[in-house]
Write a protein that holds these residues in place. Structure first.
Motif, short mmCIF file in Angstrom:
data_model
loop_
_atom_site.label_atom_id
_atom_site.label_comp_id
_atom_site.label_asym_id
_atom_site.label_seq_id
_atom_site.Cartn_x
_atom_site.Cartn_y
_atom_site.Cartn_z
N ALA A 104 0.83 -1.28 0.00
CA ALA A 104 0.06 -0.07 -0.02
C ALA A 104 0.76 1.20 -0.03
CB ALA A 104 -0.91 -0.01 1.18
N GLU A 105 1.77 1.12 0.82
CA GLU A 105 2.77 2.20 0.88
C GLU A 105 3.52 2.75 -0.52
OE1 GLU A 105 5.14 1.12 3.98
OE2 GLU A 105 3.92 2.28 5.57
N ALA A 106 4.00 1.37 -0.99
CA ALA A 106 4.81 1.59 -2.47
C ALA A 106 3.70 2.10 -3.19
CB ALA A 106 5.29 0.13 -2.67
N LEU A 107 2.50 1.38 -3.59
CA LEU A 107 1.54 2.28 -4.48
C LEU A 107 1.34 3.76 -3.99
CD1 LEU A 107 -1.05 -0.74 -4.61
CD2 LEU A 107 0.20 0.04 -6.70
N ALA A 108 1.14 4.13 -3.20
CA ALA A 108 0.89 5.38 -2.78
C ALA A 108 2.16 6.56 -3.27
CB ALA A 108 0.74 5.86 -1.25
N THR A 109 3.22 5.83 -3.03
CA THR A 109 4.68 6.67 -3.14
C THR A 109 4.58 6.57 -5.03
OG1 THR A 109 5.70 5.69 -1.42
CG2 THR A 109 6.91 6.36 -3.24
N GLY A 110 4.00 5.70 -5.59
CA GLY A 110 4.22 5.64 -6.95
C GLY A 110 3.19 6.73 -7.61
N LEU A 111 2.16 6.91 -6.95
CA LEU A 111 1.04 7.92 -7.47
C LEU A 111 1.50 9.15 -6.91
CD1 LEU A 111 -1.70 8.62 -8.30
CD2 LEU A 111 -2.73 8.26 -6.13
N SER A 112 2.29 9.34 -5.88
CA SER A 112 2.78 10.68 -5.60
C SER A 112 3.80 11.07 -6.66
CB SER A 112 3.41 10.48 -4.24
OG SER A 112 3.97 11.80 -3.85
N ARG A 113 4.82 10.28 -6.86
CA ARG A 113 5.75 10.55 -7.68
C ARG A 113 5.19 10.79 -9.18
NH1 ARG A 113 7.29 10.64 -3.50
NH2 ARG A 113 9.16 9.53 -2.67
N ALA A 114 4.27 10.01 -9.72
CA ALA A 114 3.50 10.52 -10.91
C ALA A 114 2.79 11.75 -10.95
CB ALA A 114 2.70 9.21 -11.35
N ALA A 115 2.13 12.05 -9.70
CA ALA A 115 1.66 13.42 -9.65
C ALA A 115 2.43 14.40 -9.80
CB ALA A 115 0.58 13.44 -8.29
N ILE A 116 3.73 14.32 -8.97
CA ILE A 116 4.74 15.43 -9.04
C ILE A 116 5.23 15.72 -10.56
CG2 ILE A 116 7.14 15.95 -8.41
CD1 ILE A 116 6.42 14.60 -5.55
N LEU A 117 5.35 14.47 -11.28
CA LEU A 117 5.88 14.68 -12.75
C LEU A 117 4.87 15.56 -13.47
CD1 LEU A 117 7.50 14.03 -14.94
CD2 LEU A 117 6.00 12.01 -15.33
N MET A 118 3.38 15.23 -13.28
CA MET A 118 2.43 15.95 -14.08
C MET A 118 2.24 17.29 -13.30
SD MET A 118 -0.42 12.90 -14.61
CE MET A 118 -0.20 12.07 -13.10
N ALA A 119 2.81 17.56 -12.14
CA ALA A 119 2.64 18.98 -11.62
C ALA A 119 3.66 19.92 -12.07
CB ALA A 119 2.75 19.06 -10.27
N VAL A 120 4.89 19.25 -12.26
CA VAL A 120 5.90 19.94 -13.23
C VAL A 120 5.36 20.20 -14.75
CG1 VAL A 120 8.23 19.72 -14.21
CG2 VAL A 120 7.73 18.83 -11.54
N LEU A 121 4.83 19.40 -15.13
CA LEU A 121 4.42 19.52 -16.68
C LEU A 121 3.22 20.52 -16.67
CD1 LEU A 121 3.99 15.84 -18.00
CD2 LEU A 121 6.07 17.33 -18.63
N ALA A 122 2.24 20.62 -15.83
CA ALA A 122 1.48 21.59 -15.75
C ALA A 122 2.08 23.06 -15.45
CB ALA A 122 0.41 21.44 -14.73
N ALA A 123 3.11 22.99 -14.63
CA ALA A 123 3.77 24.42 -14.14
C ALA A 123 4.22 24.93 -15.65
CB ALA A 123 4.96 24.12 -13.13
N LEU A 124 4.78 23.99 -16.26
CA LEU A 124 5.48 24.31 -17.60
C LEU A 124 4.54 25.09 -18.79
CD1 LEU A 124 7.67 21.30 -18.79
CD2 LEU A 124 8.60 23.53 -17.87
N GLY A 125 3.36 24.62 -18.40
CA GLY A 125 2.29 25.35 -19.05
C GLY A 125 2.14 26.84 -18.63
N VAL A 126 2.26 26.99 -17.47
CA VAL A 126 2.13 28.47 -17.09
C VAL A 126 3.19 29.33 -17.79
CG1 VAL A 126 2.21 30.07 -15.33
CG2 VAL A 126 1.53 27.70 -14.77
N ALA A 127 4.60 28.68 -17.87
CA ALA A 127 5.49 29.41 -18.50
C ALA A 127 4.95 29.52 -20.02
CB ALA A 127 6.73 28.95 -18.28
#
Length: 495
Positions: A435-458
């Motif tokens: 369960a912890e491993a899955l949550a970490t995987g989701l967290s890391r994937a969400a961070i990647l998408m947050a970075v991509l979305a932040a690029l959209g602001v630029a």
């Protein structure tokens, strides 16, 4: 006979064929990620392998969508549209009858070519069969069918898994697509662009694949191969050489797949990259959430429950659609896109804190915020991509933005899948619970998408101060629909 009507309603036949087919294509596309766990269980293939059923579809779609539209312009839009329907029917049968991952992935890649052809030529058929306010209504209906299909896909797919098995979705899609064939044959007029060059840029189509396939391979397998391995670097070098060859080829052909001169338009470049990021983050999000929600170590949802779990985001994205244009007009396209990406960045950032203790309710608000943000960014960016160019360049600009959607979806899904799987494996090796491993995987994937979305602001800055001067309501509708190939300005129709 050249059509000069200024206000003409699309015929019932073309409305039925185009809208029903785009509904089926988009429903099929959005349903597949929900079906991956069930397909994995039946075929014995890991989900990481079946990821290619998603990325392979988008890779082929990116390479084919502009070419299929050009083929329709030259040889007849109805004829090429019918070819897309027949190919879609065949691909559904191949997938439904497959007992291995190879058959499913091959079928999905064929379906990518079929789906992009249906979308490109269906939009063109509607455009040439209507004019003025009638064209606006037709395109609006087509866009609504696209959105409804995307929303219904996960729900229908999840429901069918429990009733017919995952194959049921493809059999039903086959029947609906097949029903569109006689409608098209007997109720839709043929049309083509007699003024268009008959040269088809096959080299450009092949080179798009040469660029994307090794790039997606590097993103998908780089974690296993090693990011500095010969295989990974070789794929990246091959993709880079493909870009150089593509630019050289497009400068030499008389009817290029992509008009490179359009990339001098800063607004178009910014809008296209924004569209790519929107498509990428949406597809990446749906991929990881469908796996996370259904995994026994997290929520253990059924496919239907997982589809219902994404409903708040889909419903909100559809609900805000009528509000997007007024907001963009009031604050400007660039600010609307920037605001949309800011909201989606915030939503993804919240998911970056996901843990195994989270209940489903903790996901709802971030998902809704992301949906509002991505919807707000997508509408003005799509509109700007066509309204920022001269009327005779609208078709070419639409082709570029449509290709960007497929490219964004394929690259982001591959990258998100790699980050998700790598984080889970690393956590398991470190002794974390499933369960912890899955949550970490989701967290890391969400961070990647947050970075991509932040690029959209630029990227919103690249759009500049764009004012949609003299943009027609039809152009806005076409941009919001977001999937069309061309809106022809000179067309000959024949029975």
């Amino acid at each position: 006979m050249t059509n000069t009507s200024t206000n003409r309603t699309a015929g019932l036949g073309v409305l039925l064929a185009a809208c029903i087919s785009t509904f089926v294509v988009n429903a099929n596309t959005s349903a597949v990620t929900i079906l991956l766990p069930a397909i994995s269980e039946d075929t014995g293939a890991p989900v990481a392998t079946l990821q290619w059923a998603v990325t392979g579809y988008m890779l082929v779609g990116a390479a084919v969508i502009v070419t299929s539209g050009a083929l329709g312009d030259v040889f007849g839009r109805r004829k090429v549209f019918l070819g897309g329907l027949l190919l879609f029917v065949a691909s559904c049968a191949l997938i439904a009858l497959s007992t291995s991952a190879t058959g499913v992935i091959a079928g999905r890649m064929i379906q990518g070519a079929a789906g992009s052809t249906i979308l490109a030529c269906g939009m063109s058929l509607l455009s040439v069969d209507s004019a003025g306010q009638g064209q606006m209504k037709a395109i609006t209906l087509w866009g609504a069918a696209s959105a409804a299909g995307g929303a219904a896909g996960p729900l229908v797919g999840g429901l069918l898994v429990g009733i017919t098995g995952w194959q049921g979705l493809f059999w039903i899609d086959l029947l609906i697509a097949a029903a569109c064939i006689p409608v098209t044959l007997f109720m839709v007029r043929e049309s083509r662009d007699e003024s268009r060059s008959h040269v088809i840029d096959w080299a450009g189509t092949v080179l798009i694949a040469v660029i994307l396939v090794p790039l997606v391979l590097a993103l998908s397998e780089g974690g296993d191969w090693g990011w500095l391995s010969v295989a990974t670097i070789g794929c990246l070098v091959l993709a880079a050489l493909g870009v150089v060859a593509f630019v050289a080829a497009e400068r030499r052909v008389s009817a290029p797949l992509v008009d490179l001169n359009l990339f001098r338009n800063r607004v178009l470049v910014g809008a296209t990259l924004a569209i790519l990021l929107v498509a990428g983050t949406i597809n990446g999000l749906m991929y990881v959430l469908s796996l996370y929600f259904q995994d026994p170590a997290s929520f253990g949802m059924t496919a239907l429950q997982a589809g219902l779990a994404t409903l708040p985001a889909v419903a909100v994205m559809i609900a805000i659609t009528p509000l997007i244009t007024p907001i963009a007009v009031r604050i400007g396209s660039r600010r609307a896109v920037a605001l949309g990406f800011l909201l989606s960045t915030a939503g993804f950032a919240v998911l970056g804190f996901a843990s195994s203790s989270w209940k489903y309710t903790a996901f709802v608000i971030p998902l809704v915020v992301m949906a509002v943000g991505l919807g707000l960014a997508n509408g003005p960016a799509s509109s700007a991509s066509t309204s920022s160019v001269d009327p005779e360049e609208v078709g070419a600009a639409a082709g570029i933005s449509n290709m960007a959607r497929y490219v964004g979806g394929s690259l982001a899904t591959a990258a998100t899948a790699t980050v998700y799987a790598a984080a889970i494996e690393t956590q398991k090796q470190a002794g974390a619970s499933p369960a912890e491993a899955l949550a970490t995987g989701l967290s890391r994937a969400a961070i990647l998408m947050a970075v991509l979305a932040a690029l959209g602001v630029a990227l919103a800055v690249l759009m500049g101060r764009h004012r949609e001067a003299r943009t027609t309501a039809v152009h806005r509708a076409a941009g919001a629909a977001a999937f069309g190939h061309t809106i022809p300005t000179a067309t000959t129709t024949t029975r």
